[in-house]
Motif scaffolding. Structure first.
Motif, PDB file in Angstrom:
ATOM      1  N   GLN A  42     -11.567   4.585   0.553  1.00  0.00           N
ATOM      2  CA  GLN A  42     -12.166   4.218   1.831  1.00  0.00           C
ATOM      3  C   GLN A  42     -11.330   3.158   2.539  1.00  0.00           C
ATOM      4  O   GLN A  42     -11.832   2.143   3.027  1.00  0.00           O
ATOM      5  N   ALA A  43     -10.000   3.415   2.564  1.00  0.00           N
ATOM      6  CA  ALA A  43      -9.035   2.560   3.273  1.00  0.00           C
ATOM      7  C   ALA A  43      -8.989   1.147   2.710  1.00  0.00           C
ATOM      8  O   ALA A  43      -8.520   0.218   3.375  1.00  0.00           O
ATOM      9  N   ARG A  44      -9.424   0.966   1.470  1.00  0.00           N
ATOM     10  CA  ARG A  44      -9.402  -0.364   0.857  1.00  0.00           C
ATOM     11  C   ARG A  44      -8.772  -0.271  -0.522  1.00  0.00           C
ATOM     12  O   ARG A  44      -9.174   0.555  -1.333  1.00  0.00           O
ATOM     13  N   PRO A  45      -7.769  -1.113  -0.812  1.00  0.00           N
ATOM     14  CA  PRO A  45      -7.142  -1.066  -2.141  1.00  0.00           C
ATOM     15  C   PRO A  45      -8.099  -1.602  -3.204  1.00  0.00           C
ATOM     16  O   PRO A  45      -8.710  -2.654  -3.026  1.00  0.00           O
ATOM     17  N   ILE A  46      -8.212  -0.859  -4.306  1.00  0.00           N
ATOM     18  CA  ILE A  46      -9.083  -1.313  -5.390  1.00  0.00           C
ATOM     19  C   ILE A  46      -8.298  -1.524  -6.682  1.00  0.00           C
ATOM     20  O   ILE A  46      -8.838  -2.052  -7.649  1.00  0.00           O
TER      21      ILE A  46
ATOM     22  N   LEU B 296       0.823  -1.217   0.000  1.00  0.00           N
ATOM     23  CA  LEU B 296       0.000   0.000   0.000  1.00  0.00           C
ATOM     24  C   LEU B 296       0.854   1.263   0.000  1.00  0.00           C
ATOM     25  O   LEU B 296       0.396   2.340   0.406  1.00  0.00           O
TER      26      LEU B 296
ATOM     27  N   GLN C 113     -13.789   4.019  -7.845  1.00  0.00           N
ATOM     28  CA  GLN C 113     -14.765   3.358  -6.980  1.00  0.00           C
ATOM     29  C   GLN C 113     -16.184   3.755  -7.367  1.00  0.00           C
ATOM     30  O   GLN C 113     -17.080   2.905  -7.447  1.00  0.00           O
TER      31      GLN C 113
ATOM     32  N   ILE D 164      -6.363   3.585  -3.535  1.00  0.00           N
ATOM     33  CA  ILE D 164      -7.004   3.245  -2.271  1.00  0.00           C
ATOM     34  C   ILE D 164      -8.228   4.124  -2.096  1.00  0.00           C
ATOM     35  O   ILE D 164      -8.149   5.352  -2.183  1.00  0.00           O
TER      36      ILE D 164
END
Length: 730
Positions: free
Chosen positions: A270-274, A232, A307, A268
């Motif tokens: 919302q604190a999530r890797p996409i 990350l 996203q 990243i």
């Protein structure tokens, strides 16, 4: 103590320095300009600034023209005169002077004006200095500030463009087609999205750079995208050697592209890797701290857009799937006609709409064609559309007249307790005769294309949209009867086909008419072309299209039927019913008896309208069986049965039933619950011989019904007052 301090400091003998020395060391010189005499004294440092020798200057300001260009000199003179005239105490300006070698150097002068007791200027004391380095430093600072502003503007412009991206491909197009990559110096980009633990490559860099086997890669593999998704953290590859050493397998495949550096950034949201983004460079090495911060900031904006795009695509796929499930899965084959239907979902704006179409097989070789649009652009509109389509189809299949179908559908929509209304147009088409009975509920009128390619709007009298007509109690939908000739094409459409951006409705209709007129003869290709034209013009609404092309008239088949409701005090409905009967008689091969059938039917319809409280329902059909017979039914809500009577020689009424008895091969009366049906049948031989027709027709009566020979005035007598029946020789 003073002695100790003085001895300890050991100051130089020439301290403090004279002002002339300080000015010279700072590349400055001084001047003293006596305004009364016009003489200007300049010290040696000042002459050095102008690159003049002492013998080249004679204390006359005009001598400076050797070094000061004429335009610069004129500007300085004007500025000094303005300062003197305005009463200012000082002035200052930058100007260029020409050196001995011919080059130009930026110079700065500043003068202080001394005035006498009356305020008149007498003397100017000032300095001149070399300003080239100062301006160079200032330009460098301005360039640096401009670069920072450009980079900030780049992030803002890219973020603004990404805000309009609705799909993942839109995001990729924004990055590739905008000037952002060029401003960053990047040659191209690669992008991968995280899907079920794997990285799906959705943008693969410059042409010819795709590495086989990398369309899908695992997160634990030795690739830069995999690394940034594991850690990350961004990965800045500053040299080609760094690339080759860190990722030898990938470098062996892309080394020939001339990549000198690269920046791989985790995406990243919302604190999530996409996913991950890679920027490739072919003419630079290394990344400054502010460049790294800029790229990280840009990657955050891209991640948010991605996203949104992925969520939009998921929701749009779900909504479009719902829409498609609500539409007919297949269109039935229609003997005697070709049918083409299309639905195009909205490309911009909200998810989907409530547009629909349907083709409904009906008894007797007839077909129902319907198109409509539920208000709104969301899944609720699609759900309401599905329910409305089903009930409308059910009402039509039950055999109700078009007006009844539309009225019942409106009541159903109103009882759904939804805030939506719907526009709709429904046509019941008999392809044997070409007769169409059409009802319009707030929808746009259809078009008809002739065999020669000409196109025109078809006038169809309309009522209120479905739902609203029930709410306001206006459920009487007028029926328009028109003919669709062999080779003609009926065009149904929704408003998304004509309401285009930056185009008013009339212009949209003209565009549609031109497309239909000049479009391909094949209706399937025409339907495709209409939808493609909406895409080209940037249409934001969904579109439904239904095209029905009538082939050459087929051989009449038993079971053909047409029906129309005729309300009281509605001459247009009566005229439409006559038109329907006339067209059916011609199409079904009874042209020789057309006048007789039309006259008998007109007598029955007129009697029902004049002597009952309601309207009449007229049905004309071909009976199945050995002999070809055409039957006309006229239903009304009165239970009183008609009686035949003698009108007398001078009577103007009373001959109607006698006329029907003479014209029809057989006629009769049937009870129908709350009303009755008066009918007549007409034999249609293959070759009609007038002389061979019997003189007397069979008269079918209900049990106990009198033949009316007592001469009593019967209000249900078909001729009616004022309608003398023409005599006819047997």
């Amino acid at each position: 103590m003073d002695d100790r301090v003085a001895g300890a400091l050991s100051l130089p003998e020439d301290w403090p320095a004279l002002p002339d020395l300080s000015l010279a060391l700072n590349r400055m010189g001084s001047f003293d300009w006596d305004l009364d005499s016009g003489l200007m004294h300049m010290d040696q440092p000042a002459l050095d600034v102008f690159d003049l020798r002492a013998e080249e200057y004679d204390d006359q300001p005009a001598s400076l023209s050797l070094r000061v260009p004429a335009d610069e000199g004129a500007r300085l003179d004007a500025m000094v005169k303005q300062a003197l005239k305005a009463g200012r105490e000082s002035y200052g300006a930058y100007f260029r002077c020409r050196l001995r070698d011919g080059s130009l150097r930026w110079t700065h002068t500043q003068g202080f004006i001394r005035r006498d007791a009356e305020g008149r200027p007498r003397r100017i004391l000032g300095i001149v200095r070399d300003a080239s380095q100062e301006l160079a430093d200032s330009a460098a600072r301005q360039e640096l500030d401009e670069e920072r502003r450009r980079r900030t503007s780049l992030v803002q412009a890219t973020s603004a463009a990404l805000a309009h991206a609705r799909t993942v491909q839109d995001v990729i197009d924004v990055l590739k087609n905008s000037r952002g990559l060029a401003h960053l110096g990047a040659t191209s980009l690669v992008m991968g999205l995280l899907e079920a633990g794997r990285i799906h490559l959705v943008a693969d860099g410059p042409e010819g750079s795709f590495v086989p086997g990398t369309r899908y890669t695992r997160v634990d593999e030795q690739y830069p995208m995999s690394e940034v998704l594991r850690t990350l953290d961004p990965r800045f590859i500053e040299t080609s050697e760094d690339f080759a050493t860190s990722y030898p397998e990938l470098w062996s495949q892309v080394g020939h592209l001339g990549i000198t550096s690269a920046a791989y950034l985790p995406l990243i949201a919302q604190a999530r890797p996409i996913g991950a983004l890679g920027l490739l460079y072919d003419d630079r090495s290394g990344f400054a701290a502010d460049e790294r911060n800029l790229l990280v900031s840009l990657s955050s904006s891209i991640a948010q857009s991605l996203q949104r795009a992925m969520l939009y695509e998921q929701e749009h796929d779900l909504a479009e799937g719902l829409q498609q499930a609500m539409l007919p899965r297949r269109i039935p084959e229609v003997p005697g006609a070709q049918v083409a239907v299309r639905y195009r979902s909205a490309r911009m704006g909200r998810d989907i709409g409530g547009d629909w179409y349907d083709v409904i097989p009906l008894p007797g070789g007839r077909v129902g064609a319907v198109i409509g649009d539920v208000q709104g652009h969301d899944t609720h509109a699609a759900a309401v559309m599905g329910q409305l389509r089903i009930v409308l189809r059910a009402y039509a299949a039950e055999g109700h007249s078009p007006a009844t179908v539309m009225a019942r559908a409106s009541v159903f929509l109103h009882e759904l307790d939804t805030d939506r209304f719907a526009t709709c147009i429904y046509a019941e088409v008999d392809l044997t005769t070409g007769v169409m009975q059409m009802v319009r509920a707030g929808h746009m009128e259809p078009l008809v294309r002739d065999p020669d390619g000409s196109c025109h709007k078809l006038f169809v009298e309309g009522g209120l949209p479905l739902g609203l007509s029930a709410e306001f109690g206006r459920l009487d939908y007028p029926v328009s009867t028109v003919e669709l000739d062999p080779g003609q094409t009926l065009v149904f459409y929704t408003d998304g086909l004509v309401e285009l951006p930056d185009t008013d409705f009339d212009a949209g209709m003209r565009l549609l008419t031109d497309m239909v007129r000049n479009g391909p003869q094949d209706i399937r290709r025409l339907a495709d072309q209409l939808c493609e034209a909406v895409d080209e013009h940037g249409g934001e609404d969904d579109v439904a299209v239904l095209l029905l092309h009538r082939d050459a008239a087929p051989t009449p088949q038993p079971g053909g039927r047409l029906r129309q409701h005729v309300a009281q005090n509605d001459p247009e409905a009566l005229s439409s019913a006559r038109h329907m009967i006339r067209a059916a008689v011609r199409a079904w091969g009874a042209r020789e008896r057309a006048d007789e059938i039309e006259l008998a039917a007109d007598e029955l319809i007129t009697n029902a309208l004049m002597h009952t409280d309601g309207g009449a329902i007229v049905t004309i059909r071909i009976l199945a069986g050995g002999e070809r017979r055409l039957r006309v039914d006229v239903e009304d809500r009165s239970s009183a049965l008609p009686r035949r009577r003698d009108a007398g020689d001078a009577g103007v009424s009373g001959r109607g039933l006698m006329l029907v008895d003479r014209l029809a091969d057989v006629w009769g009366v049937e009870s129908r619950g709350g009303g009755k049906c008066v009918w007549g049948e007409f034999l249609i031989p293959e070759r009609f011989e007038r002389a061979g027709r019997p003189e007397r027709r069979e008269h079918h009566q209900l049990p106990g019904h009198s033949d009316g020979s007592d001469g009593s005035d019967d209000p249900e007598e078909p001729g009616g007052p004022g309608r003398p029946g023409p005599s006819r020789r047997p």
